[in-house]
Motif scaffolding. Structure first.
Motif, short mmCIF file in Angstrom:
data_model
loop_
_atom_site.label_atom_id
_atom_site.label_comp_id
_atom_site.label_asym_id
_atom_site.label_seq_id
_atom_site.Cartn_x
_atom_site.Cartn_y
_atom_site.Cartn_z
N HIS A 1 0.80 -1.22 0.00
CA HIS A 1 0.00 0.00 0.00
C HIS A 1 0.83 1.27 0.00
O HIS A 1 0.31 2.34 -0.31
CB HIS A 1 -0.94 0.00 1.20
CG HIS A 1 -2.09 -0.96 1.06
ND1 HIS A 1 -3.34 -0.57 0.64
CD2 HIS A 1 -2.16 -2.29 1.24
CE1 HIS A 1 -4.14 -1.62 0.59
NE2 HIS A 1 -3.44 -2.68 0.96
N GLN A 2 2.12 1.18 0.35
CA GLN A 2 2.94 2.38 0.40
C GLN A 2 3.97 2.46 -0.72
O GLN A 2 4.52 3.53 -0.96
CB GLN A 2 3.64 2.48 1.77
CG GLN A 2 2.65 2.69 2.92
CD GLN A 2 3.35 2.84 4.26
OE1 GLN A 2 3.12 2.10 5.18
NE2 GLN A 2 4.23 3.83 4.36
N CYS A 3 4.25 1.35 -1.37
CA CYS A 3 5.22 1.36 -2.46
C CYS A 3 4.45 1.35 -3.78
O CYS A 3 4.31 0.30 -4.44
CB CYS A 3 6.15 0.15 -2.35
SG CYS A 3 7.05 0.06 -0.79
N SER A 4 3.98 2.48 -4.18
CA SER A 4 3.08 2.58 -5.33
C SER A 4 3.76 2.28 -6.66
O SER A 4 3.09 2.01 -7.66
CB SER A 4 2.45 3.97 -5.38
OG SER A 4 3.46 4.97 -5.44
N SER A 5 5.11 2.33 -6.70
CA SER A 5 5.84 2.08 -7.94
C SER A 5 6.29 0.63 -8.07
O SER A 5 6.98 0.28 -9.03
CB SER A 5 7.07 3.00 -8.02
OG SER A 5 6.70 4.36 -7.97
N LEU A 6 5.89 -0.21 -7.13
CA LEU A 6 6.37 -1.59 -7.08
C LEU A 6 5.93 -2.38 -8.30
O LEU A 6 4.75 -2.40 -8.66
CB LEU A 6 5.85 -2.26 -5.81
CG LEU A 6 6.57 -3.54 -5.36
CD1 LEU A 6 8.02 -3.23 -5.00
CD2 LEU A 6 5.85 -4.16 -4.17
N GLN A 7 6.89 -3.05 -8.95
CA GLN A 7 6.61 -3.92 -10.09
C GLN A 7 6.97 -5.37 -9.81
O GLN A 7 6.36 -6.28 -10.37
CB GLN A 7 7.38 -3.44 -11.32
CG GLN A 7 6.95 -2.07 -11.82
CD GLN A 7 7.69 -1.66 -13.08
OE1 GLN A 7 8.67 -2.29 -13.49
NE2 GLN A 7 7.22 -0.61 -13.72
N LYS A 8 7.98 -5.58 -8.96
CA LYS A 8 8.40 -6.94 -8.62
C LYS A 8 8.30 -7.14 -7.11
O LYS A 8 8.85 -6.36 -6.33
CB LYS A 8 9.84 -7.19 -9.07
CG LYS A 8 10.03 -7.12 -10.58
CD LYS A 8 11.48 -7.43 -10.95
CE LYS A 8 11.68 -7.34 -12.46
NZ LYS A 8 13.07 -7.66 -12.84
N LEU A 9 7.58 -8.19 -6.70
CA LEU A 9 7.44 -8.53 -5.29
C LEU A 9 7.80 -9.99 -5.11
O LEU A 9 7.18 -10.87 -5.72
CB LEU A 9 6.00 -8.28 -4.82
CG LEU A 9 5.70 -8.72 -3.39
CD1 LEU A 9 6.48 -7.87 -2.39
CD2 LEU A 9 4.20 -8.67 -3.10
N LYS A 10 8.78 -10.27 -4.26
CA LYS A 10 9.23 -11.63 -4.03
C LYS A 10 9.35 -11.87 -2.53
O LYS A 10 10.13 -11.20 -1.85
CB LYS A 10 10.56 -11.88 -4.74
CG LYS A 10 10.48 -11.60 -6.23
CD LYS A 10 11.71 -12.05 -6.98
CE LYS A 10 11.54 -11.77 -8.47
NZ LYS A 10 12.65 -12.27 -9.28
N LEU A 11 8.54 -12.81 -2.05
CA LEU A 11 8.53 -13.15 -0.63
C LEU A 11 8.79 -14.64 -0.50
O LEU A 11 8.12 -15.45 -1.13
CB LEU A 11 7.18 -12.79 0.01
CG LEU A 11 6.71 -11.34 -0.17
CD1 LEU A 11 5.32 -11.17 0.42
CD2 LEU A 11 7.69 -10.36 0.45
N CYS A 12 9.77 -15.00 0.33
CA CYS A 12 10.16 -16.40 0.49
C CYS A 12 10.15 -16.77 1.96
O CYS A 12 10.59 -15.97 2.81
CB CYS A 12 11.55 -16.61 -0.10
SG CYS A 12 12.13 -18.31 -0.04
N HIS A 13 9.64 -17.95 2.28
CA HIS A 13 9.55 -18.42 3.65
C HIS A 13 8.77 -17.43 4.52
O HIS A 13 9.15 -17.14 5.65
CB HIS A 13 10.94 -18.66 4.25
CG HIS A 13 11.66 -19.83 3.65
ND1 HIS A 13 11.36 -21.15 3.95
CD2 HIS A 13 12.65 -19.90 2.73
CE1 HIS A 13 12.14 -21.96 3.27
NE2 HIS A 13 12.93 -21.22 2.51
N GLY A 14 7.67 -16.93 3.98
CA GLY A 14 6.77 -16.08 4.77
C GLY A 14 5.83 -16.96 5.56
O GLY A 14 4.70 -17.24 5.14
N THR A 15 6.26 -17.40 6.73
CA THR A 15 5.53 -18.41 7.47
C THR A 15 4.20 -17.90 8.02
O THR A 15 3.33 -18.70 8.37
CB THR A 15 6.39 -18.93 8.64
OG1 THR A 15 6.79 -17.83 9.47
CG2 THR A 15 7.64 -19.62 8.11
#
Length: 470
Positions: free
Chosen positions: A174-188
């Motif tokens: 919601h705060q990174c309005s320019s985000l194009q790539k999001l990568k989350l690993c081991h988000g338990t």
């Protein structure tokens, strides 16, 4: 290029005194975090002659990629303070012991990131290579503080933040309005709720990776599919992702890379992808999706669909048989990478079919395969080796098989094809897509080179004759 471990700590800090002030990119495969801090800050380490002192030893760095023992607050703070022109920061650690408070990343360290506000790409990953450990001293507050300074960020990769919940991850969306790539690993603790109102944001994501996030279900993918520009979607080892998710993915006309290793999909789910997705898909991995059968190939290569596919991973699917490869060869799709490792029912017949395969354009025997992984396929026998002689598989550069199959045949093949990289111990071939954090990275395979052409024209007959004698 040099081995950092051979350089004394203080000597390494002095080394940067002779580095060009115009140096913009620095990548180091491994370096202790203490050496990073001492190298960047002229106030640490042994006394330096006064004429050599300056605000930062390498002030022009814009891209910094490091693999360290521990990501710490001190190191992150020093990087943010000294490298004011940084736009790309990639830090990865792999602890061998559980980090103590002084040698770990905390909420305070995250708050120091991107002080100059210029950072476009951020990657902070705690690897599980040696020890199952996480960033246990970072919680939602840390990500909330970091997100306040990352409004211009275009790419964020976070791995191993086990105490961060949906609240912290939502702050990024919601705060990174320019985000194009999001990568989350081991988000338990990452659940579907983090994407519940993603349609209310202005995000236009093109690359999403959610590896090892086992609380996610089909509903998360349904919400993500509102980003119609998605080109890369990595859902590897999200075990609760099933056919309903594939229905939503079927609306993504621009999707080029889809990685579903270990998910709960079935043959029916692949049919849901439809021709729109399969016409654009370049890479598909359904490794370890154990509900799949031979029918999955019919779903992938139905009519005109699947013609763009270049990389296909069907590894560790116990129900696959040679019929899959026969259908693949019949489709004449110009695949360049095919992985079939640990498929016990794949036999010599599959090798024969692939060797005889011709694509619509080019006419090469063995299609356009540059990578073929048959490691652990129990049905492969020494008889299969005769199909690797000319004119078959002329473009093959990476070949995986069980080394104990017949050592003499393996050695003869290696001698006859010196440009063929052979892996006989189960190692992965090349660089697996996505592991480089960019699902579109591809090998730059050469065409048949001059020496290989000589071998194909007859110079390598001796070794092939040895193979046949064996």
């Amino acid at each position: 290029m040099f081995d950092v471990s051979l350089v004394l700590r203080y000597s390494f800090a002095r080394l940067w005194l002779v580095a060009s002030t115009h140096l913009t990119t620095l990548e180091i495969g491994y370096i202790p975090s203490v050496m990073v801090t001492e190298s960047l800050s002229p106030t640490l380490g042994p006394p330096l002659p006064q004429p050599h002192l300056r605000q930062c030893l390498i002030p022009s760095i814009q891209k910094l990629c490091l693999s360290v023992d521990y990501i710490t607050d001190n190191m992150v703070g020093t990087i943010s303070k000294c490298l004011v022109n940084l736009i790309h920061l990639d830090l990865r650690d792999a602890p061998v012991l559980e980090p103590t408070g002084a040698f770990d990343l905390t909420n305070s360290g995250l708050q120091q990131i991107n002080q100059s506000g210029k950072l476009k790409l951020l990657s902070l990953v705690r690897s599980q290579e040696y020890l199952h450990t996480y960033f246990k001293r970072v919680n939602d507050l840390g990500l909330l503080l970091m997100a306040d300074k990352c409004s211009n960020m275009e790419s964020i990769c976070l791995g191993g933040f086990c105490r961060v919940t949906d609240t912290g991850f939502r702050a990024i969306l919601h705060q990174c309005s320019s985000l194009q790539k999001l990568k989350l690993c081991h988000g338990t603790q990452l659940t579907d709720l983090v994407f519940h109102d993603i349609s209310a944001t202005s995000l236009s994501l093109i690359n999403v990776s959610l590896r090892w996030c086992n609380l996610l279900t089909n509903q998360a993918v349904v919400r993500l599919a509102y980003n119609m520009d998605l080109r890369v979607l990595d859902l590897r080892v999200c075990r609760n992702i099933g056919d309903e998710a594939l229905k939503a993915i079927g609306s993504l006309r621009k999707l080029m890379v889809l990685l579903l290793d270990g998910s709960d999909i079935s043959d029916t789910g692949l049919l849901y992808l439809g021709q729109r997705v399969m016409r654009s898909l370049v890479t598909l991995s359904i490794r370890s999706c154990r509900r799949l059968t031979d029918k999955c190939i019919s779903a992938i290569f139905d009519g005109t669909s699947g013609k763009a596919l270049q990389s296909l991973d069907l590894s560790n699917i116990p129900n696959l048989t040679d019929n899959v490869i026969l259908l693949l060869a019949k489709s004449r799709v110009p695949i360049s990478e095919l992985r079939l490792r640990e498929c016990p029912r794949i036999s010599d017949m599959s090798v024969m079919a692939l060797a005889s395969m011709q694509v619509e354009y080019g006419g090469w025997h063995g299609s356009r395969l540059c990578l073929l992984d048959l490691y652990g396929c129990k049905g492969i026998t020494p008889l299969a080796f005769r199909w690797f002689k000319k004119p078959y598989f002329p473009r093959l550069r990476w070949f995986g098989l069980t080394g104990s199959l017949n050592r003499d045949l393996v050695d003869a093949l290696a001698r006859s094809r010196p440009f063929l990289h052979m892996a006989c111990r189960g190692e992965e071939l090349g660089t697996r897509y996505g592991d480089s954090l960019d699902g579109l990275e591809r090998h730059d395979y050469e065409e048949v080179d001059e020496l290989e052409q000589l071998l194909l024209d007859g110079e390598g007959e001796t070794d092939y004759e040895e193979m046949e004698e064996e």
